[in-house]
Design a protein around this motif. Sequence first.
Motif, PDB file in Angstrom:
ATOM      1  N   GLN A   1       0.743  -1.079  -0.185  1.00  0.00           N
ATOM      2  CA  GLN A   1       0.019  -0.064   0.042  1.00  0.00           C
ATOM      3  C   GLN A   1       0.891   1.103   0.080  1.00  0.00           C
ATOM      4  O   GLN A   1       1.736   1.202   0.801  1.00  0.00           O
TER       5      GLN A   1
ATOM      6  N   LYS B   1      -3.211   5.346  -2.064  1.00  0.00           N
ATOM      7  CA  LYS B   1      -3.332   4.259  -3.036  1.00  0.00           C
ATOM      8  C   LYS B   1      -4.076   3.254  -2.325  1.00  0.00           C
ATOM      9  O   LYS B   1      -3.796   3.047  -0.855  1.00  0.00           O
ATOM     10  N   GLU B   2      -4.810   2.325  -2.863  1.00  0.00           N
ATOM     11  CA  GLU B   2      -5.505   1.084  -2.164  1.00  0.00           C
ATOM     12  C   GLU B   2      -4.527  -0.069  -2.031  1.00  0.00           C
ATOM     13  O   GLU B   2      -3.617   0.025  -2.700  1.00  0.00           O
TER      14      GLU B   2
END
Length: 124
Positions: free
Chosen positions: A39, A43-44
């Motif tokens: 991660q 961001k995911e």
Amino acid sequence: QVQLVESGGGLVQAGGSLRLSCAASGRTFNSYRMGWFRQAPGKERELVAAISWRRGTTFYADSVKGRFTISRDYAKNTVYLQMNNLKPEDTAVYYCAASSLGIPITDSLQYDYWGQGTQVTVSS
């Protein structure tokens, strides 16, 4: 108590290599899938690689194919992620996780146990 403990992160220049380790304890993981997620800020969390503990079947995200290799050592109950030709876009916190074979394998919600994460920073 189940524990996944990551190690091996650090700072490396672009083109360099690192090997992450994930030491698993507290239960038998023979029927589990082990995954490495990452991660980056903003961001995911994404799955970069996974391996089935028993059969050794592997999965890689397209972004790391040919550069990263996931493996496991039965005797040490440890999963590794060898990362070669690192790029600045690989910079992230890397997490080890274990799933009781839930699908889809890329879904972080399918993973039951997580490590604390280790930072990987790749400078340009």
